[in-house]
Design an enzyme around this catalytic site. Structure first.
Site, PDB file in Angstrom:
ATOM      1  CE  LYS A 114      -4.420   0.992   0.193  1.00  0.00           C
ATOM      2  NZ  LYS A 114      -5.571   0.166  -0.255  1.00  0.00           N
TER       3      LYS A 114
ATOM      4  CG  ASP B  34      -7.277   3.325  -0.836  1.00  0.00           C
ATOM      5  OD1 ASP B  34      -7.759   2.183  -0.785  1.00  0.00           O
ATOM      6  OD2 ASP B  34      -7.354   4.112   0.127  1.00  0.00           O
TER       7      ASP B  34
HETATM    8  P1  NDP Z   1     -12.878   7.925  -2.897  1.00  0.00           P
HETATM    9  O1  NDP Z   1     -11.780   8.887  -2.728  1.00  0.00           O
HETATM   10  O2  NDP Z   1     -13.465   7.700  -4.245  1.00  0.00           O
HETATM   11  O3  NDP Z   1     -14.078   8.283  -1.910  1.00  0.00           O
HETATM   12  C1  NDP Z   1     -13.885   8.338  -0.548  1.00  0.00           C
HETATM   13  C2  NDP Z   1     -15.204   8.695   0.124  1.00  0.00           C
HETATM   14  O4  NDP Z   1     -15.068   8.505   1.530  1.00  0.00           O
HETATM   15  C3  NDP Z   1     -15.581  10.140  -0.081  1.00  0.00           C
HETATM   16  O5  NDP Z   1     -16.984  10.266  -0.054  1.00  0.00           O
HETATM   17  C4  NDP Z   1     -14.954  10.810   1.141  1.00  0.00           C
HETATM   18  O6  NDP Z   1     -15.553  12.018   1.510  1.00  0.00           O
HETATM   19  C5  NDP Z   1     -15.186   9.770   2.192  1.00  0.00           C
HETATM   20  N1  NDP Z   1     -14.134   9.896   3.210  1.00  0.00           N
HETATM   21  C6  NDP Z   1     -12.813   9.762   3.034  1.00  0.00           C
HETATM   22  N2  NDP Z   1     -12.139   9.995   4.156  1.00  0.00           N
HETATM   23  C7  NDP Z   1     -13.070  10.298   5.065  1.00  0.00           C
HETATM   24  C8  NDP Z   1     -13.003  10.647   6.426  1.00  0.00           C
HETATM   25  N3  NDP Z   1     -11.817  10.740   7.071  1.00  0.00           N
HETATM   26  N4  NDP Z   1     -14.170  10.858   7.065  1.00  0.00           N
HETATM   27  C9  NDP Z   1     -15.368  10.764   6.416  1.00  0.00           C
HETATM   28  N5  NDP Z   1     -15.483  10.443   5.102  1.00  0.00           N
HETATM   29  C10 NDP Z   1     -14.354  10.219   4.455  1.00  0.00           C
HETATM   30  O7  NDP Z   1     -12.317   6.560  -2.290  1.00  0.00           O
HETATM   31  P2  NDP Z   1     -12.849   5.067  -2.529  1.00  0.00           P
HETATM   32  O8  NDP Z   1     -14.321   5.052  -2.708  1.00  0.00           O
HETATM   33  O9  NDP Z   1     -11.990   4.450  -3.540  1.00  0.00           O
HETATM   34  O10 NDP Z   1     -12.461   4.398  -1.124  1.00  0.00           O
HETATM   35  C11 NDP Z   1     -13.385   4.312  -0.036  1.00  0.00           C
HETATM   36  C12 NDP Z   1     -12.937   3.215   0.910  1.00  0.00           C
HETATM   37  O11 NDP Z   1     -12.913   1.967   0.209  1.00  0.00           O
HETATM   38  C13 NDP Z   1     -11.521   3.362   1.492  1.00  0.00           C
HETATM   39  O12 NDP Z   1     -11.510   2.809   2.796  1.00  0.00           O
HETATM   40  C14 NDP Z   1     -10.680   2.506   0.571  1.00  0.00           C
HETATM   41  O13 NDP Z   1      -9.491   2.064   1.218  1.00  0.00           O
HETATM   42  C15 NDP Z   1     -11.638   1.355   0.324  1.00  0.00           C
HETATM   43  N6  NDP Z   1     -11.380   0.540  -0.855  1.00  0.00           N
HETATM   44  C16 NDP Z   1     -11.275   1.085  -2.098  1.00  0.00           C
HETATM   45  C17 NDP Z   1     -11.077   0.280  -3.204  1.00  0.00           C
HETATM   46  C18 NDP Z   1     -11.033   0.810  -4.587  1.00  0.00           C
HETATM   47  O14 NDP Z   1     -10.932   0.000  -5.521  1.00  0.00           O
HETATM   48  N7  NDP Z   1     -11.136   2.105  -4.799  1.00  0.00           N
HETATM   49  C19 NDP Z   1     -10.913  -1.172  -3.051  1.00  0.00           C
HETATM   50  C20 NDP Z   1     -11.117  -1.655  -1.712  1.00  0.00           C
HETATM   51  C21 NDP Z   1     -11.321  -0.811  -0.668  1.00  0.00           C
HETATM   52  P3  NDP Z   1     -14.795  13.418   1.214  1.00  0.00           P
HETATM   53  O15 NDP Z   1     -14.942  13.652  -0.242  1.00  0.00           O
HETATM   54  O16 NDP Z   1     -15.492  14.406   2.061  1.00  0.00           O
HETATM   55  O17 NDP Z   1     -13.353  13.216   1.629  1.00  0.00           O
HETATM   56  O1  2IT Z   2      -7.955  -1.502  -0.733  1.00  0.00           O
HETATM   57  C1  2IT Z   2      -7.900  -2.008  -1.869  1.00  0.00           C
HETATM   58  O2  2IT Z   2      -8.049  -3.210  -2.057  1.00  0.00           O
HETATM   59  C2  2IT Z   2      -7.683  -1.106  -3.014  1.00  0.00           C
HETATM   60  N1  2IT Z   2      -7.599   0.098  -2.835  1.00  0.00           N
HETATM   61  C3  2IT Z   2      -7.526  -1.675  -4.394  1.00  0.00           C
HETATM   62  C4  2IT Z   2      -6.096  -2.086  -4.649  1.00  0.00           C
HETATM   63  C5  2IT Z   2      -5.775  -2.533  -6.051  1.00  0.00           C
HETATM   64  O3  2IT Z   2      -4.600  -2.858  -6.250  1.00  0.00           O
HETATM   65  O4  2IT Z   2      -6.643  -2.564  -6.922  1.00  0.00           O
END
Ligand code: NDP
Ligand code: 2IT
Length: 445
Positions: A125, A165
């Site tokens: 990561k 992420d």
């Molecule tokens: P994005 O940046 O697309 O969206 C993040 C969302 O979460 C936004 O709505 C943001 O709000 C909110 N957020 C982030 N930080 C905070 C905080 N400290 N408090 C409250 N709200 C918060 O990210 P993703 O959708 O890609 O990721 C969301 C989660 O999913 C993370 O935990 C990530 O690690 C996990 N994840 C993502 C994957 C992927 O493929 N993208 C795969 C697996 C897991 P704001 O705009 O106000 O910051």
């Molecule tokens: O938390 C996760 O699994 C991710 N942000 C996706 C990682 C990836 O390599 O696609």
């Protein structure tokens, strides 16, 4: 914890001031206690001591110049946690809260998650404490280029393959990929989540959210004989994972009534209109409160934690770590919630997890439930190696199979270790067994 408590003590002593890392390790070690009992050779060979120590931790300066001509300095990270079963694989997070402990917790969990996918990927990561909010296109590009100028020397298609992420989507991957290609003079699948015209995979954008729903559908059907159809769903966040979890839940017949961002949440009793959310978040890069301008019947409330007071059948936390605490869990349970699926990484605090397990509801932990994103990244790597592209239906079909298999494997491991339907234990054990077997076979390295 008995056999493994010295390992936990050592992690705390050696990694001070990293509460999220301690939290992630503790949860895993607690559920691995019976595995340690059954496999004394792994204790003797130091598998547990080694698996909690990253293979490599890289920290670097990222300097860039803002639109006012001012020099800005951020800190970049890449933690290469474990490569026993494949090249390091995992996302890059851009958020002001990023520090070494956060990246280590994410890299540690990624190792088990990637193992669960059944694909040959190790865990890693990275990211930076750069805050993308309010930055111009030019600033985002210059930051991403500077970040990659250093990161490029540590990664490679067979070494370490980063992805998105929080704060890193297709735009940022594009700027990073451009710099990698220029510096290395090498067009290769070194990042995933790429654009479709330059090596990206169809369905990668949707994969985490869709995969979460496929996993939940399988778990809910088997454990309680219920499904998304006719259910009310609350989803936190409004980023990549939340948007595509909403889309799939709606396709499967659910009514999604709430979404949030770090400022507050919207409640739409008639069901969220996803086209509006996509326009606001994906095109305009705006805030979720703007939704109520288009849909005056919906209500916006400041503060994101209140979202868990909304009555629902299924809750899908898809924003960030520790966003759902013990009180929120109690509120959900008191309102009749019967399933929780973690789209975000470690969104539930230990108190919340305990409350869900005690209540005996369907609880799908992040390592299993959100593995669809990285699994589809693995499929993107396959396509890059083969130099061809699969159709959306092909990738989506494989994703679905992978999620169903993760459920089956986690569920079987839970049952084998006397924890029927405890998917926290099941996912940790199933993910661990494969990595531990590989580490042991490869000697003490
Ligand atoms: P994005 O940046 O697309 O969206 C993040 C969302 O979460 C936004 O709505 C943001 O709000 C909110 N957020 C982030 N930080 C905070 C905080 N400290 N408090 C409250 N709200 C918060 O990210 P993703 O959708 O890609 O990721 C969301 C989660 O999913 C993370 O935990 C990530 O690690 C996990 N994840 C993502 C994957 C992927 O493929 N993208 C795969 C697996 C897991 P704001 O705009 O106000 O910051
Ligand atoms: O938390 C996760 O699994 C991710 N942000 C996706 C990682 C990836 O390599 O696609």
């Amino acid at each position: 914890m008995k056999i493994l408590s010295p390992v936990m003590d050592e992690v705390i002593a050696r990694n001070p001031n990293e509460p999220e890392f301690h939290q992630a390790v503790r949860e895993v070690l607690e559920t691995l206690e019976p595995v340690a009992e059954k496999n004394p050779q792994w204790v003797e060979h130091g598998i547990f001591d080694r698996i909690v120590e990253p293979e490599r931790q890289i920290m670097f300066r990222v300097s860039w110049v803002d639109d006012q001509g001012k020099v800005r300095v951020n800190r970049g990270f890449r933690v290469q946690f474990n490569s026993a079963i494949g090249p390091y694989k995992g996302g890059l997070r851009l958020h002001p809260s990023v520090n070494l402990g956060i990246i280590k917790f994410l890299g540690f969990e990624q190792t088990f998650k990637n193992s669960l996918t059944g694909l040959p990927m190790g865990g890693g990561k990275g990211g930076s404490d750069f805050n993308p909010k309010g930055k111009s296109e030019g600033e985002i590009m210059r930051f991403c280029q500077s970040f990659m100028l250093e990161l490029q020397r540590h990664i490679g298609e067979n070494t370490d393959v980063p992805a998105g992420d929080i704060g890193v989507g297709a735009r940022e991957i594009g700027y990073m990929y451009g710099m990698y290609r220029k510096v290395r003079n090498d067009f290769t699948g070194v990042l995933t989540g790429k654009g479709l015209t330059w090596g990206g995979s169809l369905a990668r954008t949707q994969a985490t959210g869709y995969g979460l729903c496929y996993f939940m559908d399988e778990a809910m059907t088997h454990i309680v004989g219920k499904s998304f159809s006719g259910s009310t769903v609350v989803i936190s966040g409004s980023g990549n994972v939340a948007i595509y979890a909403t889309e799939k839940a709606q396709q499967l017949g659910a009514k999604v009534v709430a979404l949030s961002d770090s400022n507050g949440y919207i409640y739409d009793a008639d069901g969220i209109k996803l086209d509006t959310v996509k326009r606001i978040k994906e095109v305009e890069r705006g805030r979720i409160k703007e939704y109520v301008k288009d849909h005056p019947n919906a209500i916006y409330t400041e503060g994101c934690a209140g979202i868990w007071n909304i009555k629902c059948d299924i809750a899908l936390p898809c924003a960030t770590q520790n966003e759902l605490n013990g009180d929120a869990a109690k509120a959900l349970l008191a309102n009749g919630c019967w399933a929780v699926g973690e789209g975000a990484n470690m969104p539930s605090t230990p108190e919340a997890v305990e409350a869900f397990l005690q209540a005996g509801i369907v609880f799908a932990p992040a390592k299993a439930a959100n593995a669809g994103g990285v699994a589809t990244s693995g499929l993107e790597m396959c396509q890059n190696s083969e130099r061809r592209s699969w159709t959306f239906e092909e990738v989506d079909g494989m994703l679905k199979n992978i999620m169903v298999n993760i459920y089956k494997n986690a569920s079987a491991a839970a049952e084998e270790y006397g924890e029927k339907n405890n998917l926290v234990a099941g996912a940790n054990i199933a993910g661990f067994l494969k990595v531990a077997t590989a580490m042991d076979a490869q000697g003490i390295v």
